[in-house]
Design an enzyme around this catalytic site. Structure first.
Site, PDB file in Angstrom:
ATOM      1  N   SER A   1       0.802  -1.219   0.000  1.00 58.44           N
ATOM      2  CA  SER A   1       0.000   0.000   0.000  1.00 58.44           C
ATOM      3  C   SER A   1       0.835   1.268   0.000  1.00 58.44           C
ATOM      4  CB  SER A   1      -0.978   0.037   1.190  1.00 58.44           C
ATOM      5  OG  SER A   1      -0.306   0.350   2.395  1.00 58.44           O
TER       6      SER A   1
ATOM      7  N   THR B   1      -1.633   0.809  -6.378  1.00 55.27           N
ATOM      8  CA  THR B   1      -1.674   0.191  -5.059  1.00 55.27           C
ATOM      9  C   THR B   1      -2.964   0.630  -4.389  1.00 55.27           C
ATOM     10  OG1 THR B   1      -0.405  -0.265  -3.031  1.00 55.27           O
ATOM     11  CG2 THR B   1      -0.347   2.004  -3.855  1.00 55.27           C
ATOM     12  N   TYR B   2      -3.071   0.383  -3.094  1.00 55.96           N
ATOM     13  CA  TYR B   2      -4.239   0.833  -2.347  1.00 55.96           C
ATOM     14  C   TYR B   2      -3.781   1.745  -1.220  1.00 55.96           C
ATOM     15  CZ  TYR B   2      -2.884  -2.790   0.977  1.00 55.96           C
ATOM     16  OH  TYR B   2      -2.181  -3.558   1.866  1.00 55.96           O
TER      17      TYR B   2
ATOM     18  N   GLY C   1       6.086  -1.613   0.997  1.00 54.95           N
ATOM     19  CA  GLY C   1       6.296  -2.856   0.270  1.00 54.95           C
ATOM     20  C   GLY C   1       7.005  -2.606  -1.051  1.00 54.95           C
ATOM     21  N   GLY C   2       6.548  -3.283  -2.093  1.00 49.80           N
ATOM     22  CA  GLY C   2       7.168  -3.143  -3.410  1.00 49.80           C
ATOM     23  C   GLY C   2       7.141  -1.723  -3.946  1.00 49.80           C
ATOM     24  N   ALA C   3       6.101  -0.965  -3.612  1.00 48.35           N
ATOM     25  CA  ALA C   3       6.009   0.428  -4.065  1.00 48.35           C
ATOM     26  C   ALA C   3       7.152   1.269  -3.514  1.00 48.35           C
ATOM     27  CB  ALA C   3       4.665   1.035  -3.657  1.00 48.35           C
TER      28      ALA C   3
END
Length: 156
Positions: A26, A58-59, A74-76
């Site tokens: 997120s 993403t959210y 995370g990945g973001a």
């Protein structure tokens, strides 16, 4: 006529305050910014990093109110670093014929260097009299962090 996706909320030039790879996912955002433009927690958003051109979806997760927090997780977090400028968009799906008949409304914040509201706009699509098109209007409600004399300001 079919469904179309229209931008309903935008956070323009918000600055990344932190990037947290260890979080599950997120993007964490100050809920005061989210509330002002109408983005809900867990809502999907598209993000453009103005520093490197990377785009991702993403959210949203609400952070601490009043902090100006914008933290990809995370990945973001691998696509951003503190100080990067982002554009964050949220969309809604509408029936095209409904938009041509009823119009559409979007809210846009342009942030300052501390992720406070520098400018705030209401952008609207107003149906034409024939109902076959729309006209676009953008009303600036806040300029340089100060409310303009505008009756729309009282809206959330």
């Amino acid at each position: 006529m079919g469904k179309i996706r229209l931008m309903h909320a935008k956070l323009h030039r918000v600055r990344v305050t932190e990037a947290n790879v260890g979080y599950i996912g997120s993007i964490t955002i100050d809920p005061q910014l989210l509330d002002r433009v109408g983005i809900l927690p867990l809502e999907e958003v598209d993000i453009v990093n103005l520093n490197n051109g990377k785009r991702f979806s993403t959210y949203v997760f609400p952070g601490e109110a009043g902090t100006g927090e914008v933290c990809p997780n995370g990945g973001a977090a691998l696509l951003c670093q503190p100080g990067d400028l982002l554009i964050i968009y949220a969309y809604e799906e509408r029936d095209r014929s409904e938009v041509l008949q009823q119009g559409h409304h979007a809210r846009v914040i342009v942030a300052d260097e501390n992720n406070q509201i520098k400018q705030f706009f209401h952008q609207t699509l107003i149906p034409t009299e024939e109902g076959k098109g729309v006209s676009f209007h953008s009303d600036e409600i806040i300029l340089n962090g100060q409310p303009k004399n505008n009756p729309i300001l009282s809206e959330n």
